[in-house]
Design an enzyme around this catalytic site. Structure first.
Site, PDB file in Angstrom:
ATOM      1  N   ARG A 225      38.635  41.732  49.372  1.00 58.20           N
ATOM      2  CA  ARG A 225      38.320  40.409  48.856  1.00 58.20           C
ATOM      3  C   ARG A 225      37.111  39.854  49.597  1.00 58.20           C
ATOM      4  O   ARG A 225      37.003  39.990  50.824  1.00 58.20           O
ATOM      5  CB  ARG A 225      39.516  39.453  49.021  1.00 58.20           C
ATOM      6  CG  ARG A 225      40.714  39.816  48.143  1.00 58.20           C
ATOM      7  CD  ARG A 225      40.417  39.520  46.680  1.00 58.20           C
ATOM      8  NE  ARG A 225      41.517  39.880  45.795  1.00 58.20           N
ATOM      9  CZ  ARG A 225      41.580  40.998  45.091  1.00 58.20           C
ATOM     10  NH1 ARG A 225      40.630  41.910  45.213  1.00 58.20           N
ATOM     11  NH2 ARG A 225      42.592  41.224  44.275  1.00 58.20           N
ATOM     12  N   HIS A 273      32.053  45.503  42.306  1.00 60.34           N
ATOM     13  CA  HIS A 273      33.499  45.346  42.145  1.00 60.34           C
ATOM     14  C   HIS A 273      34.084  46.459  41.261  1.00 60.34           C
ATOM     15  O   HIS A 273      34.728  46.202  40.233  1.00 60.34           O
ATOM     16  CB  HIS A 273      33.839  43.977  41.564  1.00 60.34           C
ATOM     17  CG  HIS A 273      35.214  43.523  41.943  1.00 60.34           C
ATOM     18  ND1 HIS A 273      35.517  42.228  42.256  1.00 60.34           N
ATOM     19  CD2 HIS A 273      36.392  44.200  42.074  1.00 60.34           C
ATOM     20  CE1 HIS A 273      36.814  42.109  42.540  1.00 60.34           C
ATOM     21  NE2 HIS A 273      37.355  43.304  42.441  1.00 60.34           N
TER      22      HIS A 273
END
Length: 310
Positions: A225, A273
């Site tokens: 994250r 990502h």
């Protein structure tokens, strides 16, 4: 009785999920209507992506559970209207994708591949890397993904440690926990892999103080994250060379803004990502199993603890 399964995600995801979801639920022995269009009070299960337009769960008076399509739940766990059980996504495809991405980049940095791939033509500079037996890798976060990655890295022969907030036991991995364990983990982390959840307790886990505790020349790999890292502190540590490289897949703002310093920094690799994608073929099996459990009165898998945020 037909079970109504509401797919609440961006419209462009529906064509990818429609048939895998319907097939998986049918194979689980459930008679279900799977659709993007139900009256809220007619929904039994919500298959959910946190970026969905659905943000108010109060009208879903009949629903038994919210089944998240993502491994991360930080985008939904704080929703005050959500009183239903919430299950996060854990599936074999997502886990395998994360293992492959993490092991690939750990090996890349361990072997010093960039120096050859990006090196000057005609320069012959032989320098053998250490064996994996002599390299310390620390995985921060020992949930489903962190545990799987730590065990995979141990198979390569690395000295693998893992850190988590609470005590864990993982075969083949030296497990550390709590504040004292964090200090030990940082001191060992020649290569650090961040797979902690995004919670208030994990924000800026890597900051100026903790980065300084890492070995000189350490490498950071973050497929977890974005908020786990204080960006300014990391850039400063990269500029001094205390951190030799950072390979980053997640960011506070995504897509990463074009003017962000990470793009131009010579010691940063940005990936968009992609470390662990939820693949409909495999995630649909997890959703179908939880629906089967709900209909059979069995406990749901992978339930989120709202007090912990994961």
């Amino acid at each position: 009785m037909t079970v109504n399964v509401f797919f609440a995600a961006k419209a462009e995801r529906w064509p990818h999920y429609e048939m895998p979801l319907k097939d998986a639920i049918k194979s689980a022995g459930i008679d279900a209507d799977v659709s993007t269009d139900f009256a809220p009070d007619q929904v039994d299960y919500i298959v959910y992506a946190p970026n969905s337009d659905v943000q108010d769960f109060a009208p879903f008076t009949r629903a038994k559970a919210v089944l998240n399509l993502w491994a991360g739940v930080e985008g939904i766990v704080g929703n005050k209207t959500l009183t239903l059980p919430l299950a996060r996504m854990v599936d074999s495809g997502l886990t395998q994708g994360m293992i492959e991405w993490v092991c690939g980049h750990v090996m890349r940095h361990h072997l010093g591949m960039d120096s050859h791939i990006k090196g000057d033509a005609g320069v012959w500079a032989p320098s053998a890397p250490p064996l994996s037996w002599d390299r310390n890798v620390v995985v921060f976060g020992l949930g489903e993904l962190g545990t799987a990655c730590a065990q995979a890295l141990a198979q390569f022969g690395f000295n693998v440690s893992g850190w988590s907030r609470s005590a864990k036991s993982v075969q083949g991995v030296d497990c550390l926990h709590g504040p004292d364990g964090l200090n030990d983990a940082l001191a060992r982390a020649e290569i650090a892999v961040l797979l902690l959840p995004d919670t208030p307790a994990t924000t800026n886990t890597l900051n100026a103080k903790t980065l300084a505790q890492m070995p000189a020349g350490a490498v950071i790999i973050n497929p977890g994250r974005g908020p786990l890292i204080d960006d300014d502190a990391l850039l400063a540590a990269l500029d001094t060379g205390h951190i030799s490289h950072a390979t980053l897949d997640t960011f506070r703002v995504e897509p990463l803004p074009k003017d962000h310093p990470y793009w131009a920094h010579p010691s940063v690799t940005v990936t968009p990502h992609i470390a662990a994608e939820t693949r409909p073929k495999y995630s649909s099996l997890t959703i179908a199993e939880n629906i089967r459990r709900g209909e059979a009165g069995e406990p749901f898998l992978h339930l989120v603890d709202p007090s912990l945020g994961y």
